[in-house]
Design an enzyme around this catalytic site. Structure first.
Site, PDB file in Angstrom:
ATOM      1  CD  GLU A  71      43.830 -12.404 -56.660  1.00 46.75           C
ATOM      2  OE1 GLU A  71      43.170 -12.238 -57.688  1.00 46.75           O
ATOM      3  OE2 GLU A  71      43.340 -12.261 -55.513  1.00 46.75           O
ATOM      4  CE  LYS A  81      45.462 -10.506 -43.964  1.00 46.30           C
ATOM      5  NZ  LYS A  81      45.639 -11.623 -43.006  1.00 46.30           N
ATOM      6  CB  THR A 131      58.846  -4.225 -47.987  1.00 48.00           C
ATOM      7  OG1 THR A 131      57.592  -3.567 -48.234  1.00 48.00           O
ATOM      8  CG2 THR A 131      59.834  -3.837 -49.060  1.00 48.00           C
ATOM      9  CE  LYS A 142      47.600  -7.093 -43.639  1.00 48.54           C
ATOM     10  NZ  LYS A 142      48.886  -7.836 -43.775  1.00 48.54           N
ATOM     11  N   GLY A 144      54.913 -20.609 -36.660  1.00 51.68           N
ATOM     12  CA  GLY A 144      55.287 -19.528 -37.573  1.00 51.68           C
ATOM     13  C   GLY A 144      54.088 -18.846 -38.200  1.00 51.68           C
ATOM     14  CG  ASP A 159      46.323  -9.153 -40.356  1.00 49.24           C
ATOM     15  OD1 ASP A 159      47.254  -8.859 -41.133  1.00 49.24           O
ATOM     16  OD2 ASP A 159      45.532 -10.096 -40.571  1.00 49.24           O
TER      17      ASP A 159
END
Lengths: 337, 337
Positions: A139, A214, A86, A115, A196, A210
């Site tokens: 992974e 991570k 999602t 993540k 993109g 972001d």
């Protein structure tokens, strides 16, 4: 992402699975904008893909009463494995965390490309999976299908990780590399969006959030930490000027948004910020592309670097295939049926 | 190399092995300049190291009649695993190939840090190991202990390698990077020798033969090829001028000695030559150091890069430990004793 995985499942992935003596039946699909369908005997992927491509809804392929919500879908779909792909709310890791939790609680293996669950809830989810005797695999949560978590788990026996550093956000890498070539930050961002690579709303990339998510996923999984993105020392690239970018170039280095994780006085700390030194650690320059790179700092094996060229949706999809194979893997030695 | 492994075996490696419920007994050591010793009950590594450090010979620690040759030693030493770390004749892969063959024939597992056996005799040696129900392992044959062979075998299920390219020779990488900084080829070579990176006789590095042997090891193990170094299209860096190096720099790239392997009309071909493009493929620049880098070209996962920072003897030693653990690994699930 899910659509691409379905396409590959009808092609090369299907062949890989059959070579291993495995047949996959897709018993349900839930989408954000194209409805959902459950079919215990298996959905016709070709038909599903045609529906979605033509802008139609999967609802008409659904058998029985329609689940009211995706969570309801997760609770009811008859399956051995849930693939969770999602769109993520990077501030809370939802709805991925709830989906993963609900599926594991039902005794499904879960493979996610998100993540979020790894950054926000790795320990409880791993504990739940263990209690249920199922696997929670992720992974492709960082650097797509590039082996990171599996590399450490399977290829570095006896090694203890001291820390890591890397450039994991392709939007900021592309923007900074274009600024090196003379573009303005805004022009570079527009190109990233055109290609993109950057989201329509790139704030989470530019402000380092972001990367922080991570970094937490890596720290929790590789360093046994319990850090969440809000605890990350974070600086984005919004304030970086073309002048600073050029100054770094003259010093024969490059500015990149770098994530670092390591142990400081018995605690694991994660930080994110523009860095001229290890933003492109020697050997990991992401060059003019959005390639991600990660350096693992180990006790017995020095520093090992891994990088990914491209970062396409196919590379994320491969991570799902790799985890799927692991989830349903037969005990060693046994021949496929 | 062997000495360093013995030192680490007394320290961190010993702890790693014990954590896995393993106790290693060193029943024999054969050296080039410090004699050899066999002791079925196990050698006192501390004593062996003191002997060697003080320039003495291991012969006095030997029990029984002394083997006449190292091959005789390999034939007689009572052991489960042979660690093969002899100096290599890169033209023939000897004596490593003979040692490995003799040990496997006796039913020993073999772990080697030598690229020779993999480049010159992988298939017969692997077939012999299989017949004997033993393992032939060689992770440190290329890029020291950096997981390459294990990465492909354990972390890329279902993937087919199309080819590879990399900079695998640290001497030429260091020389070319120093030339970028203005040194002459000769001055750069002297520095590499001073730093112990280049051999006293660096011809095999400069003429690309060392890279060719590594390329064959990779092609044979990863692409299922049967190539030997003599079949490699090979160009060294001897003819590279400072002018060419500077021209490459101005073009924002770097000259490096690149090994390439790939399939061409159903055959696997390996080539070695100076290359401005992928000598430092984007994302793998070896910067000013001798770091090695390798890009794996795959069918399902695009391009994955791995690089090593440093390339120290400890990193080669770790490859031996990693292989040793694999050779004596218990079947999954079973708890250590």
């Amino acid at each position: 992402m899910g659509r691409r995985f379905a396409e590959l499942l009808r092609g090369p992935y299907g062949r890989v699975l059959r070579r291993q003596g495995l047949r996959v039946r897709v018993t349900g699909i839930a989408t954000a904008r194209h409805g959902l369908a459950i079919a215990p005997r298996g959905l016709d992927l070709g038909r599903c893909l045609r529906q979605v491509r033509s802008g139609g809804s999967l609802d008409r392929l659904h058998h029985g009463t329609r689940p009211a919500t995706v969570l309801d879908f997760v609770a009811r779909v008859p399956a051995d494995v849930l693939l969770e792909v999602t769109a993520l709310d990077p501030r809370r890791g939802e709805p991925a965390v709830s989906h993963v939790k609900a599926a594991l609680a039902r005794g499904l293996h879960v493979v996610t490309a998100n993540k979020g669950p790894v950054a926000f809830a790795l320990r409880p989810l791993t504990a739940l999976a263990r209690r249920k005797g199922r696997r929670f695999l992720y992974e492709s949560a960082v650097m797509d299908g590039t082996p990171i978590f599996n590399l450490v788990a399977r290829c570095l026996p006896g090694v203890r990780l001291r820390g890591f550093r890397g450039t994991l956000n392709s939007t900021t890498s592309l923007i900074l590399s274009r600024m090196e070539e003379g573009l303005t930050a805004r022009g570079a961002l527009r190109e990233a969006q055109r290609r993109g690579i950057a989201e329509a709303d790139p704030r989470h990339d530019l402000d380092g959030w972001d990367s922080a998510v991570k970094g937490c996923a890596l720290a929790n999984a590789l360093l046994g930490a319990r850090v969440t993105p809000a605890q990350v020392r974070r600086r984005g690239i919004a304030a970086i000027t073309p002048k600073e970018v050029r100054r770094a170039l003259r010093a024969r280095t490059r500015l990149r948004l770098v994530v670092r994780g390591g142990r400081e006085d018995r605690r694991v700390r994660v930080s994110v910020g523009p860095d001229p030194e290890s933003g492109s650690p020697k050997g990991t320059r992401s060059g003019s592309g959005p390639d991600a790179a990660l350096v693992l700092e180990t006790d017995l094996m020095g520093e090992i670097g891994v990088f990914e060229r491209g970062a396409t949706v196919d590379q994320t999809a491969y991570g799902l295939l790799s985890d799927l194979l692991e989830a349903v893997r037969r005990p060693r030695g046994k021949r496929p049926l």
